[in-house]
Each structure stands twice: as C-alpha cells, then as structure tokens.
Write a protein that holds these residues in place. Structure first.
Motif: not given
Length: 101
Positions: A36-37, A42-43, A49-51, A95-97
């Motif tokens: 995904c990075s 990376a985070h 499209a930031p997650l 990704l939520e964290q």
C-alpha cells in the motif's frame, strides 16, 4: 513500628508499579501492508488517498469491493485480489491505528 509501616507502603507501591501496563509501542505492519505504501504512504499518511486513521470497516469494505470487482479500478483491483479477507481486515486495522495522536 514506623519503619515497618514505611516498608509495607513501599512494597505496596512497588507492587503497583509492577502491575502497570507497559507503554504500547508502534504497531507492526501486517504482511501485505507494504504494498500500500507506494500510493498511500508507509503508514497510510500519503498525499494520494491517505488512509491513516480511517475506519477499518471502511477500508476493509473498499478492499472487498475491489476484490469482487464491484468497485472497478486499474491498480487496486489487482492488489486487493492478492489479499484474503483476513489479510484485508488486518491491513485495515493497522491503517486505522496510524492516526496521529
């Protein structure tokens, strides 16, 4: 008697320190999250499209929709098909964290 009381209080205090939970360190990325990075950072903090911090349920649902073809996309459809549902949920939770404190 005073020394005994002080010693007992010190022992209780030390026991309380030992029972305190350890500070949580950074959560390691689950397998597959590195794919995904390139677009999402990376985070998950990437400009495209930031997650990071998005609800895991939303991310997992989007991955499922890409995987099934319900949500067509050139790149994401291919990437999502490489993950099982469990892997998608793990990546989504990670990704939520990643939200900034």
């Amino acid at each position: 008697m005073r020394g005994l009381r002080a010693l007992a209080l010190l022992a209780l205090a030390l026991l309380g320190l030992g029972a305190a939970p350890a500070a949580a360190g950074p959560v390691p990325a689950p397998p597959g999250a590195s794919s995904c990075s390139g677009c999402h950072g990376a985070h998950g903090e990437g400009a495209f499209a930031p997650l990071a911090g998005r609800p895991a349920s939303d991310i997992a649902a989007a991955l499922a929709a890409y995987r099934s073809g319900e949500r067509p996309a050139t790149v994401m459809t291919r990437i999502a098909k490489g993950f099982t549902e469990a892997e998608s949920r793990a990546i989504a939770a990670y990704l939520e964290q990643q939200a900034a404190p």
